[in-house]
Scaffold this motif. Sequence first.
Motif, PDB file in Angstrom:
ATOM      1  N   ASN A  44       1.026  -1.301   0.000  1.00 39.26           N
ATOM      2  CA  ASN A  44       0.067  -0.090   0.132  1.00 39.26           C
ATOM      3  C   ASN A  44       0.937   1.364  -0.076  1.00 39.26           C
ATOM      4  OD1 ASN A  44      -3.065   0.240   1.850  1.00 39.26           O
ATOM      5  ND2 ASN A  44      -2.729  -0.711  -0.109  1.00 39.26           N
ATOM      6  N   LEU A  45       1.870   1.355   0.905  1.00 39.54           N
ATOM      7  CA  LEU A  45       2.557   2.507   0.885  1.00 39.54           C
ATOM      8  C   LEU A  45       3.515   2.580  -0.522  1.00 39.54           C
ATOM      9  CD1 LEU A  45       3.993   1.919   4.588  1.00 39.54           C
ATOM     10  CD2 LEU A  45       2.739   4.131   3.572  1.00 39.54           C
ATOM     11  N   ILE A  46       3.915   1.550  -1.041  1.00 41.50           N
ATOM     12  CA  ILE A  46       4.694   1.845  -2.194  1.00 41.50           C
ATOM     13  C   ILE A  46       3.637   2.444  -3.272  1.00 41.50           C
ATOM     14  CG2 ILE A  46       5.577   0.406  -4.184  1.00 41.50           C
ATOM     15  CD1 ILE A  46       6.622  -1.426  -2.122  1.00 41.50           C
ATOM     16  N   GLY A  47       2.489   1.787  -3.453  1.00 37.41           N
ATOM     17  CA  GLY A  47       1.485   2.427  -4.342  1.00 37.41           C
ATOM     18  C   GLY A  47       1.125   3.813  -4.054  1.00 37.41           C
ATOM     19  N   ALA A  48       0.977   4.209  -2.762  1.00 37.93           N
ATOM     20  CA  ALA A  48       0.653   5.514  -2.394  1.00 37.93           C
ATOM     21  C   ALA A  48       1.723   6.581  -2.737  1.00 37.93           C
ATOM     22  CB  ALA A  48       0.428   5.543  -0.704  1.00 37.93           C
ATOM     23  N   GLN A  49       2.877   6.317  -2.364  1.00 37.85           N
ATOM     24  CA  GLN A  49       3.966   7.147  -2.605  1.00 37.85           C
ATOM     25  C   GLN A  49       4.167   7.114  -4.242  1.00 37.85           C
ATOM     26  OE1 GLN A  49       7.035   4.900  -0.011  1.00 37.85           O
ATOM     27  NE2 GLN A  49       7.255   6.948   0.752  1.00 37.85           N
ATOM     28  N   LEU A  50       4.140   6.007  -4.971  1.00 37.77           N
ATOM     29  CA  LEU A  50       4.351   6.346  -6.435  1.00 37.77           C
ATOM     30  C   LEU A  50       3.150   7.002  -7.001  1.00 37.77           C
ATOM     31  CD1 LEU A  50       5.845   3.086  -7.190  1.00 37.77           C
ATOM     32  CD2 LEU A  50       7.115   5.055  -6.933  1.00 37.77           C
ATOM     33  N   LEU A  51       1.933   6.947  -6.389  1.00 40.75           N
ATOM     34  CA  LEU A  51       0.742   7.740  -6.958  1.00 40.75           C
ATOM     35  C   LEU A  51       1.081   9.307  -6.357  1.00 40.75           C
ATOM     36  CD1 LEU A  51      -1.983   7.771  -8.252  1.00 40.75           C
ATOM     37  CD2 LEU A  51      -2.889   7.670  -5.771  1.00 40.75           C
TER      38      LEU A  51
END
Lengths: 201, 201
Positions: B153-160
């Motif tokens: 989730n954190l990877i997705g959120a940061q890349l978003l």
Amino acid sequence: MAASGRTPGRRPGAARTRETILDAARRCFAEDGYAGTSIRRIARDADVDHALVLHFFGTKDALFGVVLRSVPLLSGLVREVGEGGPDGLGERFVRGYLGLWEDPDAGPWLRVVVRAASASPNAAAALTSLIADEVMAVLARRIGGDDAELRANLIGAQLLGVATARYVLRTEPLASAAHEDVVAHLAPLVQHLVTGEAAAP
Amino acid sequence: MAASGRTPGRRPGAARTRETILDAARRCFAEDGYAGTSIRRIARDADVDHALVLHFFGTKDALFGVVLRSVPLLSGLVREVGEGGPDGLGERFVRGYLGLWEDPDAGPWLRVVVRAASASPNAAAALTSLIADEVMAVLARRIGGDDAELRANLIGAQLLGVATARYVLRTEPLASAAHEDVVAHLAPLVQHLVTGEAAAP
């Protein structure tokens, strides 16, 4: 609204009127969002004529920009966090930033700002100019070294993404994760960008 | 639009009609954004009756959800990147992800998706459910270990967040930074979340 009971030609000082309009705008944007707020609605809330709002601020976008700058949430955080020097800046910043989003006053307002920036190119321009001047420039000075501005930008972008997923889109399990777990994962990443060790790809 | 020249009671197979409507929806959303696209506009573009679009998809939000799932951008990337195992996953993922945003076909569509999710709670729900099922679940399985879903989730959120700042809000200097510089800064952070070394706060 035009007949507001005031004697023609005499109205309270311009500064006070301007402040009244700003208060109303802050309230309207927070309650109804950016798209749901019109100049007319703000004028009604401030009990002034529609033309007076236009006279002071020009457009809804311009007014939004002024309101943004009058709510010193992030710039205050950056100054406060930066005072301790680069060591531990990552953790202090992440903790303070998540705290702002979880604050009952600041949180709803930050959600308005993020939604507004996505829905309107003009609001986005106002927000990015604010972030560049009051957050990134300050952060870059604290960070120092090569690529400081780019690294400050990346910190801002990543934390914006995390807040959007956790507090606006409410993606699970991030939305329900404990504050301390999120801090534990993010603080070393932000600190890494602060110290600027860019690994070779 | 109702008079489309087809013999009453005889129309092409339902699957083909559905596909025609989906093609038109994909085009309309990409060209005019989420807010600028109506069921009526999609029906006109597909040369079918307005009621037929409602019959197949119900609402604009539901149709947007189906369109989202029919564009396998991120899920394809996740599968492809995951095949190489956890080593170097950070760099492969960041490189592939930035590549999608810089792709002349995929980039504009990703911008539509991000703007739509911010402007409409229903579109946001469609997007987060897609990301949870097709991106985060796959990524979490590749990552493994404690907190794998939270770290995905954190990877997705940061890349978003990075993509929003770089490609949608166009924050400088991130918007103009070289692709390789951005990869060099982000790859180690994503890799850090993949290997899961959460430093004590």
